[in-house]
Write a protein that holds these residues in place. Structure first.
Motif, short mmCIF file in Angstrom:
data_model
loop_
_atom_site.label_atom_id
_atom_site.label_comp_id
_atom_site.label_asym_id
_atom_site.label_seq_id
_atom_site.Cartn_x
_atom_site.Cartn_y
_atom_site.Cartn_z
N THR A 14 -10.57 70.27 -29.33
CA THR A 14 -11.50 69.32 -29.95
C THR A 14 -12.44 69.99 -30.94
OG1 THR A 14 -13.01 69.52 -28.05
CG2 THR A 14 -11.43 67.69 -28.03
N SER A 15 -12.88 71.21 -30.64
CA SER A 15 -13.80 71.89 -31.55
C SER A 15 -13.12 72.23 -32.87
CB SER A 15 -14.35 73.17 -30.91
OG SER A 15 -15.16 72.88 -29.79
N LEU A 16 -11.90 72.75 -32.79
CA LEU A 16 -11.15 73.08 -34.01
C LEU A 16 -10.92 71.83 -34.84
CD1 LEU A 16 -9.48 74.90 -35.84
CD2 LEU A 16 -7.53 74.54 -34.28
N LEU A 17 -10.52 70.74 -34.20
CA LEU A 17 -10.27 69.51 -34.93
C LEU A 17 -11.55 68.98 -35.57
CD1 LEU A 17 -8.42 67.21 -35.80
CD2 LEU A 17 -8.78 66.16 -33.55
N THR A 18 -12.65 69.05 -34.84
CA THR A 18 -13.91 68.53 -35.37
C THR A 18 -14.39 69.34 -36.56
OG1 THR A 18 -14.51 67.81 -33.14
CG2 THR A 18 -16.26 67.85 -34.78
N THR A 19 -14.36 70.66 -36.46
CA THR A 19 -14.79 71.47 -37.61
C THR A 19 -13.90 71.22 -38.81
OG1 THR A 19 -13.46 73.36 -36.84
CG2 THR A 19 -15.77 73.29 -36.17
N SER A 20 -12.62 70.96 -38.57
CA SER A 20 -11.70 70.66 -39.67
C SER A 20 -12.06 69.34 -40.34
CB SER A 20 -10.26 70.63 -39.17
OG SER A 20 -9.87 71.89 -38.64
N LEU A 21 -12.47 68.37 -39.54
CA LEU A 21 -12.87 67.07 -40.10
C LEU A 21 -14.24 67.12 -40.77
CD1 LEU A 21 -11.64 64.65 -37.31
CD2 LEU A 21 -10.77 64.81 -39.64
N CYS A 22 -14.98 68.18 -40.51
CA CYS A 22 -16.28 68.37 -41.17
C CYS A 22 -16.13 69.16 -42.47
CB CYS A 22 -17.25 69.09 -40.24
SG CYS A 22 -17.81 68.11 -38.83
N ALA A 23 -14.89 69.33 -42.93
CA ALA A 23 -14.62 70.16 -44.10
C ALA A 23 -14.81 69.38 -45.39
CB ALA A 23 -13.20 70.72 -44.03
N GLY A 24 -16.01 68.94 -45.62
CA GLY A 24 -16.33 68.23 -46.84
C GLY A 24 -17.79 67.84 -46.82
N GLU A 25 -18.45 67.84 -47.98
CA GLU A 25 -19.89 67.59 -48.03
C GLU A 25 -20.24 66.14 -47.76
OE1 GLU A 25 -21.26 69.16 -51.70
OE2 GLU A 25 -20.87 71.26 -51.13
N GLU A 26 -19.24 65.26 -47.67
CA GLU A 26 -19.52 63.86 -47.34
C GLU A 26 -19.87 63.70 -45.86
OE1 GLU A 26 -15.76 61.56 -47.68
OE2 GLU A 26 -14.85 63.55 -47.52
N THR A 27 -19.55 64.72 -45.03
CA THR A 27 -19.85 64.65 -43.60
C THR A 27 -20.93 65.66 -43.23
OG1 THR A 27 -18.31 66.35 -42.82
CG2 THR A 27 -17.41 64.15 -43.21
N ASN A 28 -21.44 65.52 -42.02
CA ASN A 28 -22.31 66.52 -41.45
C ASN A 28 -21.53 67.82 -41.26
OD1 ASN A 28 -21.06 64.60 -39.37
ND2 ASN A 28 -21.43 66.42 -38.12
N MET A 29 -22.25 68.95 -41.25
CA MET A 29 -21.64 70.17 -40.76
C MET A 29 -21.33 69.99 -39.28
SD MET A 29 -23.87 73.27 -42.44
CE MET A 29 -23.90 73.56 -44.21
N TYR A 30 -20.49 70.86 -38.74
CA TYR A 30 -20.22 70.81 -37.31
C TYR A 30 -21.50 71.16 -36.57
CZ TYR A 30 -18.31 72.06 -32.73
OH TYR A 30 -18.05 72.13 -31.39
N ILE A 31 -21.96 70.25 -35.72
CA ILE A 31 -23.24 70.46 -35.02
C ILE A 31 -23.04 70.63 -33.52
CG2 ILE A 31 -24.66 69.33 -36.77
CD1 ILE A 31 -24.59 66.78 -35.11
N GLY A 32 -21.79 70.83 -33.09
CA GLY A 32 -21.53 71.08 -31.68
C GLY A 32 -21.40 69.79 -30.89
N GLU A 33 -21.62 69.90 -29.60
CA GLU A 33 -21.47 68.76 -28.71
C GLU A 33 -22.60 67.75 -28.91
OE1 GLU A 33 -18.78 69.00 -26.62
OE2 GLU A 33 -18.35 71.01 -27.34
N CYS A 34 -22.37 66.53 -28.42
CA CYS A 34 -23.43 65.51 -28.49
C CYS A 34 -23.66 64.92 -27.10
CB CYS A 34 -23.08 64.43 -29.51
SG CYS A 34 -21.45 63.68 -29.32
N PRO A 35 -24.14 65.75 -26.16
CA PRO A 35 -24.34 65.26 -24.79
C PRO A 35 -25.36 64.14 -24.68
CG PRO A 35 -25.36 67.41 -25.09
CD PRO A 35 -24.54 67.15 -26.31
N SER A 36 -26.34 64.11 -25.57
CA SER A 36 -27.35 63.04 -25.49
C SER A 36 -26.73 61.68 -25.77
CB SER A 36 -28.49 63.32 -26.49
OG SER A 36 -29.18 64.50 -26.13
N LEU A 37 -25.82 61.63 -26.75
CA LEU A 37 -25.14 60.37 -27.04
C LEU A 37 -24.28 59.95 -25.86
CD1 LEU A 37 -24.37 58.09 -28.94
CD2 LEU A 37 -22.66 59.60 -29.98
#
Length: 286
Positions: A14-37
């Motif tokens: 999941t981490s690899l896939l998420t960082t790959s989907l963050c590969a563009g300035e239209e998205t947030n940088m990879y910010i890790g897990e979101c346990p609060s959500l």
């Protein structure tokens, strides 16, 4: 604008896939897990589950509760997007959030979900490796218990809600994109091309030689300093290239008895995800 949630079992990629989907300035940088959500959604889930006994007199109707819950979650996502300006779309993940994807879709129906599936036997191998690192720190965990069947069942729990809901609800099924880990790491260009279509993201900065270059600096610094996090971080998350070297490792890392135990525990999941069984005595008709 898009809300994209990445899911899958722990140790599925999941981490690899998420960082790959963050590969563009239209998205947030990879910010890790979101346990609060995830915790927020868990509370909402409990309120919906216990509506008659605990929540009904406060909201009057389930529709009113859902309206309130949707407003709260949308506010959370809006604040997250603002905090990660100039991003116009969010890519968020936490494996345990996967179990709540049907609820997220119910509250935020325009959400998109990208799930990564990986051979459960290789997932267990990765779990065992994390378990060794945790044991070196003196920590007891399921992953160093030696119970490979229980580990495989824990992986199954992550996928079950999405699989079950998608089978019943075609609209939800359309919101879900599946990525096969083995195909992603062996041919990342093809997978990224498909993800451009399903997510609408440009992914113009994706680099298979350094897929994690858009990790948020604060997150990267915290990872480097946290002994709690270190056992969970793979080589590729340290800036390595995408590699298929860890696919099919279960055949050399697990005993025949362990493979058999896993296949017996999650045989249906193997079938649903499209992985062949290899333990001789567990094959149909054997």
């Amino acid at each position: 604008m898009a809300y994209i949630f990445v899911g899958g079992s722990q140790r599925s990629g999941t981490s690899l896939l998420t960082t790959s989907l963050c590969a563009g300035e239209e998205t947030n940088m990879y910010i890790g897990e979101c346990p609060s959500l995830r915790k927020l959604l868990n509370i909402i889930h409990q309120m919906r589950q216990n509506f008659d006994a605990e929540t009904g007199l406060h909201f009057g109707s389930r529709a009113a509760l859902d309206e309130y819950a949707s407003t709260i979650v949308r506010s959370y996502l809006s604040h997250t997007l603002t905090a990660n300006a100039p991003a116009t779309s969010l890519v968020l993940k936490e494996p345990h959030l996967t179990m709540l994807f049907p609820l997220m879709w119910h509250l935020i129906p325009e959400s998109k979900f990208v799930l990564i599936k990986r051979d459960p036997r290789d997932i267990v191998v990765s779990m065992l490796r994390v378990g060794e690192k945790l044991a070196d720190q003196g920590k007891t965990h399921l992953f160093n218990s030696g119970d490979v069947a229980a580990m495989a069942l824990s992986a199954q729990e992550f996928y079950a809600p999405t699989i079950n809901t998608a089978n019943r609800n075609p609209a939800f099924r359309k919101a879900v994109t599946w990525v096969r880990y083995e195909e992603f790491v062996s041919d990342p260009a093809t997978t990224i091309k498909q993800l451009r279509k399903t997510t609408g993201l440009k992914l113009e900065l994706f680099d298979p030689e350094n897929p994690t270059k858009r990790i948020h600096p604060t997150r990267k610094e915290a990872r480097g300093e946290s002994d709690r996090v270190k056992p969970w971080i793979t080589e590729v998350m340290h800036g390595g290239a995408i590699t298929s070297s860890r696919t099919g490792r279960f055949q050399e890392k697990l005993t025949e008895e362990q493979i058999m135990a896993i296949e017996k525990a999650v045989g249906t999941l193997l079938d649903v995800l499209g992985y062949d069984r290899v333990a001789t005595s567990d094959r149909p008709g054997a």
